[in-house]
Design a protein around this motif. Structure first.
Motif, PDB file in Angstrom:
ATOM      1  N   ALA A 114      46.423  24.501  -7.662  1.00 11.61           N
ATOM      2  CA  ALA A 114      46.375  23.783  -8.940  1.00 11.61           C
ATOM      3  C   ALA A 114      47.781  23.466  -9.435  1.00 11.61           C
ATOM      4  CB  ALA A 114      45.618  24.617  -9.974  1.00 11.61           C
ATOM      5  N   ARG A 115      48.700  24.439  -9.296  1.00 14.05           N
ATOM      6  CA  ARG A 115      50.092  24.187  -9.704  1.00 14.05           C
ATOM      7  C   ARG A 115      50.740  23.119  -8.828  1.00 14.05           C
ATOM      8  NH1 ARG A 115      49.972  29.967  -9.860  1.00 14.05           N
ATOM      9  NH2 ARG A 115      49.962  30.751 -12.013  1.00 14.05           N
ATOM     10  N   ALA A 116      50.437  23.162  -7.520  1.00 15.58           N
ATOM     11  CA  ALA A 116      51.029  22.174  -6.608  1.00 15.58           C
ATOM     12  C   ALA A 116      50.553  20.761  -6.939  1.00 15.58           C
ATOM     13  CB  ALA A 116      50.678  22.532  -5.159  1.00 15.58           C
ATOM     14  N   TYR A 117      49.282  20.618  -7.264  1.00 16.85           N
ATOM     15  CA  TYR A 117      48.764  19.301  -7.650  1.00 16.85           C
ATOM     16  C   TYR A 117      49.447  18.791  -8.923  1.00 16.85           C
ATOM     17  CZ  TYR A 117      44.920  19.171  -4.256  1.00 16.85           C
ATOM     18  OH  TYR A 117      44.177  19.102  -3.107  1.00 16.85           O
ATOM     19  N   CYS A 118      49.668  19.702  -9.880  1.00 14.70           N
ATOM     20  CA  CYS A 118      50.280  19.278 -11.147  1.00 14.70           C
ATOM     21  C   CYS A 118      51.755  18.931 -10.970  1.00 14.70           C
ATOM     22  CB  CYS A 118      50.123  20.378 -12.195  1.00 14.70           C
ATOM     23  SG  CYS A 118      48.419  20.616 -12.748  1.00 14.70           S
ATOM     24  N   THR A 119      52.484  19.751 -10.218  1.00 17.83           N
ATOM     25  CA  THR A 119      53.919  19.493 -10.036  1.00 17.83           C
ATOM     26  C   THR A 119      54.181  18.244  -9.202  1.00 17.83           C
ATOM     27  OG1 THR A 119      53.870  21.063  -8.186  1.00 17.83           O
ATOM     28  CG2 THR A 119      54.611  21.891 -10.326  1.00 17.83           C
ATOM     29  N   SER A 120      53.300  17.983  -8.226  1.00 25.19           N
ATOM     30  CA  SER A 120      53.460  16.778  -7.407  1.00 25.19           C
ATOM     31  C   SER A 120      52.741  15.556  -7.999  1.00 25.19           C
ATOM     32  CB  SER A 120      52.931  17.039  -5.995  1.00 25.19           C
ATOM     33  OG  SER A 120      51.563  17.384  -6.024  1.00 25.19           O
ATOM     34  N   LYS A 121      52.122  15.739  -9.191  1.00 25.82           N
ATOM     35  CA  LYS A 121      51.446  14.660  -9.920  1.00 25.82           C
ATOM     36  C   LYS A 121      50.316  14.014  -9.105  1.00 25.82           C
ATOM     37  CE  LYS A 121      55.426  13.583 -12.816  1.00 25.82           C
ATOM     38  NZ  LYS A 121      56.341  12.539 -13.322  1.00 25.82           N
ATOM     39  N   GLN A 122      49.606  14.853  -8.343  1.00 27.04           N
ATOM     40  CA  GLN A 122      48.416  14.381  -7.628  1.00 27.04           C
ATOM     41  C   GLN A 122      47.195  14.592  -8.519  1.00 27.04           C
ATOM     42  OE1 GLN A 122      48.199  16.234  -3.759  1.00 27.04           O
ATOM     43  NE2 GLN A 122      50.335  15.823  -3.294  1.00 27.04           N
ATOM     44  N   TYR A 123      47.175  13.873  -9.635  1.00 27.90           N
ATOM     45  CA  TYR A 123      46.150  14.100 -10.645  1.00 27.90           C
ATOM     46  C   TYR A 123      44.770  13.633 -10.199  1.00 27.90           C
ATOM     47  CZ  TYR A 123      50.243  14.830 -13.600  1.00 27.90           C
ATOM     48  OH  TYR A 123      51.422  15.303 -14.123  1.00 27.90           O
ATOM     49  N   ASN A 124      44.693  12.727  -9.237  1.00 25.56           N
ATOM     50  CA  ASN A 124      43.385  12.245  -8.777  1.00 25.56           C
ATOM     51  C   ASN A 124      42.616  13.309  -8.001  1.00 25.56           C
ATOM     52  OD1 ASN A 124      43.866   9.688  -9.875  1.00 25.56           O
ATOM     53  ND2 ASN A 124      44.901   8.979  -8.020  1.00 25.56           N
ATOM     54  N   ASP A 125      43.338  14.276  -7.414  1.00 26.44           N
ATOM     55  CA  ASP A 125      42.678  15.323  -6.631  1.00 26.44           C
ATOM     56  C   ASP A 125      42.244  16.509  -7.478  1.00 26.44           C
ATOM     57  OD1 ASP A 125      43.129  13.818  -4.333  1.00 26.44           O
ATOM     58  OD2 ASP A 125      45.109  14.719  -4.003  1.00 26.44           O
ATOM     59  N   ILE A 126      42.712  16.594  -8.721  1.00 32.18           N
ATOM     60  CA  ILE A 126      42.428  17.774  -9.545  1.00 32.18           C
ATOM     61  C   ILE A 126      40.967  17.840  -9.997  1.00 32.18           C
ATOM     62  CG2 ILE A 126      42.974  18.879 -11.759  1.00 32.18           C
ATOM     63  CD1 ILE A 126      45.861  18.120 -11.336  1.00 32.18           C
ATOM     64  N   PRO A 127      40.318  16.734 -10.429  1.00 29.25           N
ATOM     65  CA  PRO A 127      38.926  16.854 -10.892  1.00 29.25           C
ATOM     66  C   PRO A 127      37.965  17.442  -9.871  1.00 29.25           C
ATOM     67  CG  PRO A 127      39.846  14.768 -11.617  1.00 29.25           C
ATOM     68  CD  PRO A 127      40.866  15.380 -10.697  1.00 29.25           C
ATOM     69  N   THR A 128      38.204  17.234  -8.588  1.00 23.98           N
ATOM     70  CA  THR A 128      37.312  17.772  -7.553  1.00 23.98           C
ATOM     71  C   THR A 128      37.861  19.044  -6.924  1.00 23.98           C
ATOM     72  OG1 THR A 128      38.382  16.333  -5.905  1.00 23.98           O
ATOM     73  CG2 THR A 128      36.403  15.486  -7.018  1.00 23.98           C
ATOM     74  N   LEU A 129      38.875  19.648  -7.549  1.00 23.34           N
ATOM     75  CA  LEU A 129      39.475  20.848  -6.966  1.00 23.34           C
ATOM     76  C   LEU A 129      38.483  21.998  -6.935  1.00 23.34           C
ATOM     77  CD1 LEU A 129      41.827  22.646  -6.012  1.00 23.34           C
ATOM     78  CD2 LEU A 129      42.495  22.910  -8.403  1.00 23.34           C
ATOM     79  N   LEU A 130      37.813  22.269  -8.055  1.00 23.23           N
ATOM     80  CA  LEU A 130      36.926  23.422  -8.150  1.00 23.23           C
ATOM     81  C   LEU A 130      35.524  23.130  -7.637  1.00 23.23           C
ATOM     82  CD1 LEU A 130      37.995  24.728 -11.664  1.00 23.23           C
ATOM     83  CD2 LEU A 130      38.661  25.640  -9.443  1.00 23.23           C
ATOM     84  N   THR A 131      35.072  21.909  -7.792  1.00 28.10           N
ATOM     85  CA  THR A 131      33.691  21.590  -7.417  1.00 28.10           C
ATOM     86  C   THR A 131      33.571  20.917  -6.061  1.00 28.10           C
ATOM     87  OG1 THR A 131      33.877  19.486  -8.606  1.00 28.10           O
ATOM     88  CG2 THR A 131      32.999  21.369  -9.824  1.00 28.10           C
ATOM     89  N   GLY A 132      34.682  20.654  -5.399  1.00 31.77           N
ATOM     90  CA  GLY A 132      34.644  19.995  -4.100  1.00 31.77           C
ATOM     91  C   GLY A 132      34.469  20.976  -2.958  1.00 31.77           C
ATOM     92  N   SER A 133      34.710  20.480  -1.762  1.00 32.53           N
ATOM     93  CA  SER A 133      34.529  21.303  -0.560  1.00 32.53           C
ATOM     94  C   SER A 133      35.632  22.330  -0.378  1.00 32.53           C
ATOM     95  CB  SER A 133      34.475  20.389   0.675  1.00 32.53           C
ATOM     96  OG  SER A 133      35.681  19.632   0.779  1.00 32.53           O
TER      97      SER A 133
END
Length: 528
Positions: A120-139
């Motif tokens: 979650a921190r890596a997504y935020c620091t690298s600004k990959q915000y499109n991948d965050i919504p499916t982080l917890l509910t995805g595969s």
């Protein structure tokens, strides 16, 4: 003499009772000590009991000694002195969470939990915000949530939401998307308590997005469910969000009612210092709206001291500091403290009431704004936010509208971004304008409007509009002669109190006559 046989019988009965107890006790002891003997015939009839088979019980140490060396090596490669690129970091963390052997012992579960937080921190620091919504509910996290307990699952979800909201406070659309995604998952999995927690977070996100109607609807439906289960902790947070929404909608009475409900629920449980500081901050905001700047300043000071301590401890431990609205909450409370000091000093100097009454005669020496903050606070939180309010204080001290407008234009981002500061700076500008107009026109009985506009350095239309508004509000006794372009000011004459006193005498006589009429009617009924 008649009682003696009865007493004898009672004594004899007690002795017999004690004797029976002794006999029973001795017989039980003899049976326990005497070995049980079985006859040979009985012994031949009894089958031999087979010897118990020793079964190997799995040892806890064997379970704890699971081999996760490969996973630990991958995770340590991210935190090494030469970490890989952000894209490689995310791939490594995803490989740890989706490893094919599906190890979910105590050590593997703890390592994978840390991997989710790091991802979650890596997504935020690298600004990959499109991948965050499916982080917890995805595969990626689905195998982890399937193999852990519900309590662990709820803990991870709450922690990930806090990390995302802290590291990406301005990405409100992304926060709303991940909350909606988690809510769909909780409904499918029937996780009621986790669903309520995420709904409270979503209501706060909608409030920050200024979607007040949607946020209020969500809060009202959530409060109905929370009152049934009496979840005090979540009631405190939800009522606090409700108070913020009503304040944003300029409904101060409902905001105060919601804050009172939050305080009532907070009195029954332990409240964390961070949440308590938020309650104090909201109390200060509402007192500031009512014009009680001294009480508001004390609440902001209490909240600031708690938040300053918490943020200092968090920085020492390397924990992320809450940066809502792009600034720390302690800095926001410090700005509110400065605002209250400015407004309180200006109110006393201009002899204004909390409702906005204007006094023409004022002593500028009473306006002291130089000691608003201490040197330690000024050095620690120095920046454009503190400079903006310091410049506002200087403009208020000089009562210069031109200086005030130049300051608001220069620091528009710092001053207009906050709802409370924006509202009260507009109030401050209005009071400065009215005070300056009254000071200019005070020596005249008839003055040209162009002359007033020239002295105050404002457009003629704005000055004429403000003067007409002051006349209608009865802050100025006069009329506007638009044909000649003049302002005619009437002197305030002494009031004729004869009419007022005469009306009071008539009202008193009416009361006396009414009471005499009631008594006479009572006497008539008694005589009849």
């Amino acid at each position: 003499n008649n009682r003696q046989p009865i007493i004898r019988y009672i004594i004899i009965f007690n002795l017999i009772k004690k004797l029976i107890r002794l006999l029973l006790h001795s017989s039980i002891k003899s049976n326990q000590t005497k070995p049980f003997k079985m006859s040979e015939a009985e012994a031949m009839e009894v089958e031999a009991t087979p010897a118990p088979v020793e079964t190997s019980v799995p040892d806890d140490n064997e379970e704890n000694e699971e081999d996760i060396t490969d996973l630990s090596t991958l995770f340590e490669s991210i935190t090494s002195s030469t970490p890989p690129s952000p894209s490689d970091q995310t791939q490594i963390l995803i490989s740890i969470l989706t490893e094919p052997s599906s190890r979910y012992g105590p050590k593997a579960t703890a390592l994978k939990e840390r991997s989710i937080y790091s991802l979650a921190r890596a997504y935020c620091t690298s600004k990959q915000y499109n991948d965050i919504p499916t982080l917890l509910t995805g595969s990626t996290c689905e195998p982890f949530f399937t193999n852990v307990t519900k309590a662990k699952c709820a803990k991870v979800v709450r922690a990930v939401l806090e990390i995302i909201c802290t590291l990406a406070p301005r990405e409100l659309d992304m926060q709303q998307a991940i909350c909606n995604s988690i809510l769909e998952w909780t409904e499918a999995e029937k996780r009621t308590f986790l669903k309520q927690r995420v709904q409270a977070k979503l209501a706060n996100v909608l409030f920050l997005q200024k979607k007040y109607s949607n946020a209020l609807d969500l809060v009202n439906s959530l409060l109905l469910e929370l009152k049934k289960i009496d979840d005090k902790q979540l009631l405190v947070e939800t009522h606090l969000v409700e108070s913020k929404i009503h304040h944003a909608l300029r409904n101060v009475p409902k905001a105060k009612a919601a804050l009172t409900a939050s305080r009532t629920a907070a009195n029954a449980i332990y409240v964390a210092p961070g949440l308590q500081s938020t309650i104090d901050e909201m109390s200060g905001v509402l007192h500031c709206e009512e014009g009680d700047y001294n009480t508001a300043h004390s609440y902001f000071l209490e909240a600031f001291e708690q938040l300053d301590t918490l943020e200092g401890n968090s920085k020492k431990k390397g924990i992320e500091v809450d940066m809502s609205d792009g600034e720390s909450t302690a800095l926001k409370c410090l700005k509110y403290m400065m605002l209250c000091k400015i407004l309180d000093n200006l109110t006393k100097a201009l002899k204004l009431s909390a409702k906005g009454g204007v006094g023409s005669k004022a002593d500028t020496s009473t306006l002291e704004v130089t000691s608003i903050i201490t040197s330690r606070q000024g050095v620690k939180y120095a920046g454009r936010n503190i400079d903006a309010l310091t410049a506002i204080a200087n403009a208020a001290s000089a009562r210069s509208l031109s200086l005030y407008e130049s300051v608001t234009n220069e620091y528009s981002t710092e001053l207009q971004g906050d709802l409370l500061i924006q509202h009260h700076l507009n109030f401050l500008q209005t009071q400065l304008l009215e005070s300056n107009l009254i000071r200019i026109i005070e020596p005249y009985s008839c003055v040209e409007i162009t002359h007033v506009a020239k002295l105050i350095e404002m457009p003629l239309a704005s000055v004429e509009k403000k003067l007409s508004q002051m006349i209608l509000d009865q802050k100025l006794n006069g009329i506007l002669d638009q044909g000649k372009g003049q302002l005619i000011i009437y002197e305030e004459g002494e009031k004729d109190l004869a009419m007022e006193k005469g009306l009071k005498v008539i009202a008193n006589i009416d009361d006396v006559v009414g009471s005499l009429f009631v008594r006479s009617r009572a006497l008539r009924t008694m005589v009849a």
